[in-house]
Scaffold this motif. Sequence first.
Motif, short mmCIF file in Angstrom:
data_model
loop_
_atom_site.label_atom_id
_atom_site.label_comp_id
_atom_site.label_asym_id
_atom_site.label_seq_id
_atom_site.Cartn_x
_atom_site.Cartn_y
_atom_site.Cartn_z
N ILE A 1 0.91 -1.22 0.04
CA ILE A 1 0.06 0.18 -0.02
C ILE A 1 0.92 1.33 -0.10
N SER A 2 0.74 2.04 -0.97
CA SER A 2 1.56 3.21 -1.27
C SER A 2 0.74 4.48 -1.05
N ARG A 3 1.20 5.39 -0.27
CA ARG A 3 0.61 6.72 -0.30
C ARG A 3 1.39 8.04 -0.68
N TYR A 4 1.04 8.92 -1.43
CA TYR A 4 1.80 9.93 -2.14
C TYR A 4 1.02 11.03 -1.55
N ASP A 5 1.77 11.67 -0.59
CA ASP A 5 0.98 13.16 -0.30
C ASP A 5 1.70 14.30 -1.00
N ARG A 6 1.18 15.70 -0.79
CA ARG A 6 1.85 16.79 -1.60
C ARG A 6 3.46 16.80 -1.64
N GLY A 7 4.04 16.85 -2.85
CA GLY A 7 5.43 17.02 -3.18
C GLY A 7 5.98 15.54 -3.09
N MET A 8 5.23 14.61 -3.22
CA MET A 8 5.83 13.26 -3.18
C MET A 8 5.77 12.53 -4.39
N GLY A 9 6.50 11.91 -5.11
CA GLY A 9 6.70 11.17 -6.38
C GLY A 9 7.62 10.11 -6.38
N TYR A 10 7.81 9.40 -7.46
CA TYR A 10 8.66 8.49 -7.59
C TYR A 10 9.37 8.61 -8.95
N GLY A 11 10.51 8.78 -9.05
CA GLY A 11 11.49 9.15 -10.39
C GLY A 11 11.42 7.78 -11.02
N THR A 12 11.88 7.98 -12.33
CA THR A 12 12.00 6.83 -13.22
C THR A 12 12.85 5.72 -12.83
N HIS A 13 12.25 4.56 -12.87
CA HIS A 13 12.83 3.30 -12.36
C HIS A 13 12.68 2.24 -13.00
N ILE A 14 12.97 0.91 -12.87
CA ILE A 14 12.54 -0.25 -13.49
C ILE A 14 12.43 -1.31 -12.09
N ASP A 15 11.55 -2.06 -12.15
CA ASP A 15 11.28 -2.91 -11.09
C ASP A 15 12.43 -4.02 -11.21
N ALA A 16 12.62 -4.50 -9.82
CA ALA A 16 13.63 -5.61 -9.41
C ALA A 16 13.04 -6.84 -10.34
N PRO A 17 14.11 -7.48 -10.91
CA PRO A 17 13.54 -8.97 -11.54
C PRO A 17 13.11 -9.89 -10.83
N ALA A 18 13.49 -9.96 -9.38
CA ALA A 18 12.68 -10.70 -8.59
C ALA A 18 12.54 -10.08 -7.19
N ILE A 19 11.53 -10.43 -6.53
CA ILE A 19 11.06 -9.77 -5.19
C ILE A 19 10.89 -10.85 -4.35
#
Length: 220
Positions: free
Chosen positions: A85-103
């Motif tokens: 569960i993710s929450r983004y409040d004012r000013g929050m973001g997530y820059g360009t990325h790629i997800d891990a090949p395994a989690i």
Amino acid sequence: MLTCIEGLLDAPTLDAVREQLATSDSFAPGEATAAGRARAVKHNLQGIGADATIRGVTRLLEKQLLAHPVFRAATRPRQFARLLISRYDRGMGYGTHIDAPAIDGVRTDVSFTLFLSEPGEYEGGELVIESGAGEDAVKLPAGAVVCYPSSYLHRVEAVRSGSRLVAVGWLQSEVRSSEQRKLLFALDSALARLQEHPGDPGALDELANVRANLQRMWMD
């Protein structure tokens, strides 16, 4: 393949999930769940997995996802790697990325975002997915989900006002290839349309397209 599915959560389930999360204060900086370069560009809040409320919500959402026929057809899930569960409040973001090949030891074939906030409840916060065809900015109604290959670069634009609440997850598919999953999904969709409307010209065109693409895939 980018697949958007609206109405995955019905209104009572969505209301219950939002109510439970609204009363939970078990959110912590999300950098701890990122790895490598992603950690430096991740600025959000993450539900603490050990919290009973968060754990109950993620288990409920997993069941809802697995019970939805279109989600199953689009992703062909073998097992979930993780759901957060993710929450983004004012000013929050997530820059360009790629997800891990395994989690957690599970190969990630498909990534997905299940929207829990309505688009009008926050400004900004678009999920931008990069593919060979360009960029798609996704901001769906609450209860809708977008699925895409975990190999795609993506980002979350900064939230300018309000709060963006989502569930994000990764799964291993029974079909590793995104191209093959796309063909199977098109085949399933066309067959379902023909069952409801025999002779549907659009469905017949889709079947012809699948056949042609399979020929391209298999021909020497």
